[in-house]
Design a protein around this motif. Structure first.
Motif, PDB file in Angstrom:
ATOM      1  N   ASP A 243       0.812  -1.226   0.000  1.00 61.51           N
ATOM      2  CA  ASP A 243       0.000   0.000   0.000  1.00 61.51           C
ATOM      3  C   ASP A 243       0.846   1.277   0.000  1.00 61.51           C
ATOM      4  OD1 ASP A 243       0.938  -0.165   2.568  1.00 61.51           O
ATOM      5  OD2 ASP A 243      -1.026  -0.301   3.526  1.00 61.51           O
ATOM      6  N   GLN A 244       2.167   1.140  -0.082  1.00 60.84           N
ATOM      7  CA  GLN A 244       3.098   2.244  -0.347  1.00 60.84           C
ATOM      8  C   GLN A 244       2.915   3.416   0.627  1.00 60.84           C
ATOM      9  OE1 GLN A 244       3.227   3.120  -4.634  1.00 60.84           O
ATOM     10  NE2 GLN A 244       2.407   1.081  -5.031  1.00 60.84           N
ATOM     11  N   ARG A 245       3.171   3.139   1.894  1.00 61.68           N
ATOM     12  CA  ARG A 245       3.000   4.163   2.919  1.00 61.68           C
ATOM     13  C   ARG A 245       4.173   5.143   2.919  1.00 61.68           C
ATOM     14  NH1 ARG A 245       0.477   0.552   7.993  1.00 61.68           N
ATOM     15  NH2 ARG A 245      -0.797  -0.803   6.624  1.00 61.68           N
ATOM     16  N   ARG A 246       3.838   6.406   3.119  1.00 65.83           N
ATOM     17  CA  ARG A 246       4.823   7.480   3.223  1.00 65.83           C
ATOM     18  C   ARG A 246       4.632   8.199   4.552  1.00 65.83           C
ATOM     19  NH1 ARG A 246       8.894   8.548  -0.855  1.00 65.83           N
ATOM     20  NH2 ARG A 246       8.148   7.664  -2.810  1.00 65.83           N
ATOM     21  N   TYR A 247       5.722   8.785   5.043  1.00 69.11           N
ATOM     22  CA  TYR A 247       5.689   9.469   6.335  1.00 69.11           C
ATOM     23  C   TYR A 247       5.478  10.962   6.097  1.00 69.11           C
ATOM     24  CZ  TYR A 247       6.850  10.112  11.286  1.00 69.11           C
ATOM     25  OH  TYR A 247       6.811  10.384  12.635  1.00 69.11           O
ATOM     26  N   PHE A 248       4.338  11.478   6.552  1.00 69.63           N
ATOM     27  CA  PHE A 248       3.937  12.855   6.310  1.00 69.63           C
ATOM     28  C   PHE A 248       4.286  13.740   7.512  1.00 69.63           C
ATOM     29  CE2 PHE A 248       1.654  10.530   3.174  1.00 69.63           C
ATOM     30  CZ  PHE A 248       1.400  11.414   2.126  1.00 69.63           C
ATOM     31  N   VAL A 249       4.975  14.843   7.224  1.00 70.81           N
ATOM     32  CA  VAL A 249       5.441  15.780   8.252  1.00 70.81           C
ATOM     33  C   VAL A 249       4.790  17.145   8.003  1.00 70.81           C
ATOM     34  CG1 VAL A 249       7.481  16.860   9.297  1.00 70.81           C
ATOM     35  CG2 VAL A 249       7.642  14.545   8.321  1.00 70.81           C
ATOM     36  N   PRO A 250       4.247  17.798   9.042  1.00 69.93           N
ATOM     37  CA  PRO A 250       3.582  19.093   8.832  1.00 69.93           C
ATOM     38  C   PRO A 250       4.577  20.216   8.566  1.00 69.93           C
ATOM     39  CG  PRO A 250       3.610  18.544  11.164  1.00 69.93           C
ATOM     40  CD  PRO A 250       4.138  17.334  10.443  1.00 69.93           C
ATOM     41  N   CYS A 251       4.187  21.128   7.702  1.00 70.66           N
ATOM     42  CA  CYS A 251       5.000  22.312   7.419  1.00 70.66           C
ATOM     43  C   CYS A 251       5.074  23.182   8.677  1.00 70.66           C
ATOM     44  CB  CYS A 251       4.381  23.097   6.265  1.00 70.66           C
ATOM     45  SG  CYS A 251       5.119  24.731   5.988  1.00 70.66           S
ATOM     46  N   PRO A 252       6.246  23.692   9.026  1.00 69.68           N
ATOM     47  CA  PRO A 252       6.365  24.554  10.214  1.00 69.68           C
ATOM     48  C   PRO A 252       5.533  25.830  10.111  1.00 69.68           C
ATOM     49  CG  PRO A 252       8.524  23.797   9.474  1.00 69.68           C
ATOM     50  CD  PRO A 252       7.552  23.415   8.408  1.00 69.68           C
ATOM     51  N   ASP A 253       5.180  26.263   8.887  1.00 69.22           N
ATOM     52  CA  ASP A 253       4.443  27.515   8.720  1.00 69.22           C
ATOM     53  C   ASP A 253       2.947  27.305   8.496  1.00 69.22           C
ATOM     54  OD1 ASP A 253       6.728  29.059   9.035  1.00 69.22           O
ATOM     55  OD2 ASP A 253       7.222  28.985   6.908  1.00 69.22           O
ATOM     56  N   CYS A 254       2.590  26.441   7.513  1.00 64.38           N
ATOM     57  CA  CYS A 254       1.170  26.316   7.166  1.00 64.38           C
ATOM     58  C   CYS A 254       0.536  25.020   7.661  1.00 64.38           C
ATOM     59  CB  CYS A 254       0.979  26.448   5.658  1.00 64.38           C
ATOM     60  SG  CYS A 254       1.590  25.032   4.697  1.00 64.38           S
ATOM     61  N   GLU A 255       1.332  24.125   8.259  1.00 61.86           N
ATOM     62  CA  GLU A 255       0.839  22.862   8.823  1.00 61.86           C
ATOM     63  C   GLU A 255       0.397  21.836   7.770  1.00 61.86           C
ATOM     64  OE1 GLU A 255       0.633  21.716  12.113  1.00 61.86           O
ATOM     65  OE2 GLU A 255       1.947  23.410  12.517  1.00 61.86           O
ATOM     66  N   THR A 256       0.619  22.098   6.489  1.00 65.85           N
ATOM     67  CA  THR A 256       0.276  21.112   5.456  1.00 65.85           C
ATOM     68  C   THR A 256       1.212  19.916   5.570  1.00 65.85           C
ATOM     69  OG1 THR A 256      -0.522  22.811   3.935  1.00 65.85           O
ATOM     70  CG2 THR A 256       0.081  20.683   2.987  1.00 65.85           C
ATOM     71  N   ALA A 257       0.645  18.711   5.709  1.00 63.86           N
ATOM     72  CA  ALA A 257       1.452  17.497   5.858  1.00 63.86           C
ATOM     73  C   ALA A 257       1.930  17.021   4.490  1.00 63.86           C
ATOM     74  CB  ALA A 257       0.639  16.406   6.546  1.00 63.86           C
ATOM     75  N   GLN A 258       3.171  16.600   4.423  1.00 66.36           N
ATOM     76  CA  GLN A 258       3.785  16.163   3.169  1.00 66.36           C
ATOM     77  C   GLN A 258       4.960  15.255   3.484  1.00 66.36           C
ATOM     78  OE1 GLN A 258       5.829  20.051   1.696  1.00 66.36           O
ATOM     79  NE2 GLN A 258       4.400  20.538   3.369  1.00 66.36           N
ATOM     80  N   TYR A 259       5.305  14.382   2.520  1.00 68.23           N
ATOM     81  CA  TYR A 259       6.505  13.567   2.724  1.00 68.23           C
ATOM     82  C   TYR A 259       7.688  14.226   2.023  1.00 68.23           C
ATOM     83  CZ  TYR A 259       5.392  11.463  -1.892  1.00 68.23           C
ATOM     84  OH  TYR A 259       5.108  11.244  -3.216  1.00 68.23           O
ATOM     85  N   PHE A 260       8.886  14.004   2.576  1.00 64.60           N
ATOM     86  CA  PHE A 260      10.080  14.677   2.083  1.00 64.60           C
ATOM     87  C   PHE A 260      10.440  14.208   0.672  1.00 64.60           C
ATOM     88  CE2 PHE A 260      11.621  15.186   6.718  1.00 64.60           C
ATOM     89  CZ  PHE A 260      10.931  16.385   6.829  1.00 64.60           C
ATOM     90  N   SER A 261      10.791  15.184  -0.163  1.00 68.07           N
ATOM     91  CA  SER A 261      11.247  14.927  -1.527  1.00 68.07           C
ATOM     92  C   SER A 261      12.501  15.754  -1.775  1.00 68.07           C
ATOM     93  CB  SER A 261      10.153  15.306  -2.536  1.00 68.07           C
ATOM     94  OG  SER A 261      10.623  15.180  -3.861  1.00 68.07           O
ATOM     95  N   TRP A 262      13.555  15.139  -2.279  1.00 68.01           N
ATOM     96  CA  TRP A 262      14.835  15.808  -2.445  1.00 68.01           C
ATOM     97  C   TRP A 262      14.720  17.080  -3.295  1.00 68.01           C
ATOM     98  CZ3 TRP A 262      19.355  16.057  -0.252  1.00 68.01           C
ATOM     99  CH2 TRP A 262      20.449  16.575  -0.944  1.00 68.01           C
TER     100      TRP A 262
END
Length: 666
Positions: A243-262
């Motif tokens: 199911d290809q799980r990714r670890y989502f981290v909230p943006c320090p400014d807008c709180e939008t969760a996203q996984y890290f991309s180089w």
């Protein structure tokens, strides 16, 4: 309390399983990291919070750190999970997670455990470095698994008994060991290093998983690995199956969760210390510590449906805790790998595999001979362009001829095709070898009027006429002529340690006899095709491989006559003839040979060699004669032999160029 009662209580305590807790809770309660660990002492889940969700899936328990969607804060059901593959980077704690899985399986709902490694040596190293240190430092394990070194323990280095089962450590290269025991738990360590098929009986992953079939969903299989080559990588295939799980981290400014991309990590030119990660939503940039401060609000989330039994995870080294793998350090590694891509693609491959946890995508199949031919340059065969400072030779032995290829080399492993010559004749007779002597003895004059000779010549002995090759090389090794053969193992260096081939009457090795040098043909081909691919994307000024204007189509077709097959992890022929590609491989082996080491030659040696072979005369702005014919009547041409002798004997004393001693034999 009497001795008998004490004994009974001790036995009862040893065989009593712990309460039904998950791997993460067990680790926090019982796991003790040994003194030689980077962070010894009690296991702290808060140090690597991204591992908790993986351990929950592997425990089959509901998880508060995994979500179905961004706004769903309910517990995530993991009861259906059987496979847990982790496609990971380095220095994240993934291997320690595997150890926790083993420790938890021994102490809770005990059952047989199969731990699989690429080789037996890897299994023994894991037992000594990982398992034994975990056992001795964790009391909960120490009282269940007896020391294999003590008499009567009935344990060995590769088999550990405990109440309720045993741990078997096996190699993925032995089908019999993979099929021998029914098991409930399976640890598959660094699976991209496994063979794709073992003993003709199938993939070792399937053989190991088949041992768990009696346990259904109660079986747990944990596979972890850094990925390797796209199409071959077993961990990527398992990840894509799940199911290809990714670890989502909230943006320090807008709180939008996203996984890290180089791609979203950006920095000022040549200033890695300015690296900031930019939010995919609001676009603001923040330093590493600001993002990782949000780990306490981070979570895993599936990005695909999956097959219904595989919870797969992707974790790059960008997630490593503060201090383990700084982003600034990673940027420096990236810039260095990018700068050296043409000469050392291995650095970029390592970065992509080990830091980004992505597969290296081999693009050899995209290189077309017509494209390379269009890049031919305005010089002819046997002419030596400016910048070409060393000549090497390669001989491919065929049943009715010798194919001889001369290549030129300059700074940064820049390569020129100088000549492609055919010597007709049966190599089992003296005639073609005599002609080869004459060919190698002829110098080529560069545009500065300096004669240059081939410094090293590699002759393939792995195909036809092996003995004749040995006989030819035996008495010419001092002239830089050596026998070579493709290494039998994959992923070997471009050129390895030589072996003696001649023996005395007593059957012992004759140390002054002919030497055979093994070459990593697959490694060399990867470098060649990486350079060809990079040349497609760069301007003419950045070209790594140069070709003269008078080569025919057959040359270019043979140059790209093979393509990498990731499914088989091998190079497959696209056409019958491939002598040109072999010649490039052998010439690269010469460049890496210890007598040259062009890949690590320091600039001062290149500069001094350039001063001897491309002497500038007149004022600072004078240009060398453009054509060889214009300087053909020079009264006293300098030969490459003279140049080398001068370089050795007449290096300036006390000046900016240090005296060089025996530079060809360093």
């Amino acid at each position: 309390m009497g001795a008998t009662e004490t004994f009974i209580r001790t036995i009862a305590s040893a065989i009593k399983p712990d309460a039904k807790i998950g791997i993460a809770d067990w680790s926090a309660k019982h796991r003790i990291l040994p003194p030689d660990s980077p962070e010894p002492g009690k296991w702290r889940n808060e140090r690597t919070p991204y591992l908790i969700g993986i351990m929950d899936a592997l425990s089959g328990k509901p998880s508060a750190l995994t979500r179905r969607s961004h706004d769903d804060t309910g517990l995530f059901d993991n009861s259906w999970v059987r496979w847990v593959p982790l496609q990971k980077g380095h220095q994240l704690g993934g291997s320690a997670l595997g150890e926790n899985f083993i420790g938890h399986s021994i102490t809770t709902a005990a059952g047989n455990i199969l731990a699989v490694f690429a080789t037996k040596d890897d299994a023994e190293k894991w037992e000594m470095d990982r398992f034994e240190s975990m056992r001795t430092s964790t009391p909960d394990l120490r009282r269940r698994v007896r020391d294999s070194g003590k008499k009567g323990s009935d344990n060995t280095k590769l088999r550990k008994k405990f109440p309720g089962g045993m741990v078997n450590l096996v190699s993925a290269s032995r089908a019999g060991r993979l099929k021998s025991t029914t098991t409930r738990y399976v640890l598959l360590e660094e699976i991209d290093e496994y063979m794709l098929s073992v003993d003709g009986q199938g993939n070792p992953l399937d053989l190991a998983a088949n041992r768990t079939s009696n346990f259904g969903k109660r079986a747990k299989i944990f596979a972890n690995s850094t990925p390797t080559v796209k199409g071959r990588s077993q961990i990527e295939k398992l990840y894509l199956r799940g199911d290809q799980r990714r670890y989502f981290v909230p943006c320090p400014d807008c709180e939008t969760a996203q996984y890290f991309s180089w791609e979203r990590l950006r920095w000022e030119t040549d200033k890695p210390e300015t690296a900031l990660y930019h939010c995919s939503d609001c676009g603001s940039g923040n330093p590493e510590h600001a993002w990782k401060a949000g780990y306490e609000r981070s979570y895993w989330m599936p990005t695909a449906t999956g097959d219904g039994e595989t919870a797969s995870f992707h974790l790059s080294a960008m997630y490593a805790p503060i201090g383990w793998r700084p982003w600034v350090s990673a940027v420096r590694d990236w810039l260095q790998a990018k700068a050296e891509l043409a000469t050392d693609p291995a650095k970029m491959i390592t970065f992509i595999n080990n830091f980004l946890a992505e597969c290296w995508e081999d693009r050899s199949s995209e290189v077309k001979w017509q494209t390379i031919q269009k890049r031919q340059e305005p010089y002819k065969l046997k002419q030596i362009p400016v910048g070409c400072l060393i000549l090497t030779g390669a001989v491919d032995v065929q049943p009715d001829r010798l194919e001889v290829f001369t290549d030129g080399w300059g700074r940064g492993m820049e390569n020129w095709t100088i000549d492609a010559h055919v010597i007709h004749g049966d190599p089992s007779t003296p005639a073609p070898w005599k002609e080869l002597d004459e060919f190698l003895a002829k110098p080529l004059r560069n545009s500065f009027g300096v004669d240059m000779r081939v410094q090293l010549t590699g002759i393939d002995s792995g195909g036809h006429n092996t003995q004749e090759v040995y006989d030819y090389c035996r008495f010419r090794q001092h002239l830089g002529v050596f026998a070579l053969k493709g290494a039998s193992e994959r992923r070997r260096p471009v050129i390895g340690r030589p072996t003696q081939q001649d023996v005395t009457v007593a059957g012992t090795t004759f140390k002054n006899g002919v030497q055979l040098w093994p070459i990593g043909t697959d490694t060399a081909k990867e470098k060649i095709f990486a350079a060809l691919t990079a040349d497609d994307k760069e301007g003419r000024a950045e070209t790594r491989m140069h070709f003269p204007a008078d080569l025919g189509e057959e040359y270019y077709q043979q140059l790209v006559s093979e393509v990498y097959n990731p499914a088989k992890d091998r190079w497959d022929k696209l056409r019958k003839r491939n002598e040109v590609l072999d010649g490039k491989v052998y010439n690269m082996a010469c460049a890496y040979h210890p007598r040259l080491r062009l890949n690590v030659m320091p600039e001062r040696e290149w500069a001094y060699l350039e001063s001897m072979l491309e002497p500038r005369v007149g004022d600072l702005f004078s240009q060398p004669p453009p054509q060889v014919e214009q300087i053909a009547e020079s009264d006293a041409p300098v030969t490459s032999g003279d140049a080398v002798e001068t370089l050795v004997q007449a290096a300036p004393q006390g000046g900016w160029i240090e005296p060089q001693t025996n530079w060809m034999g360093r």
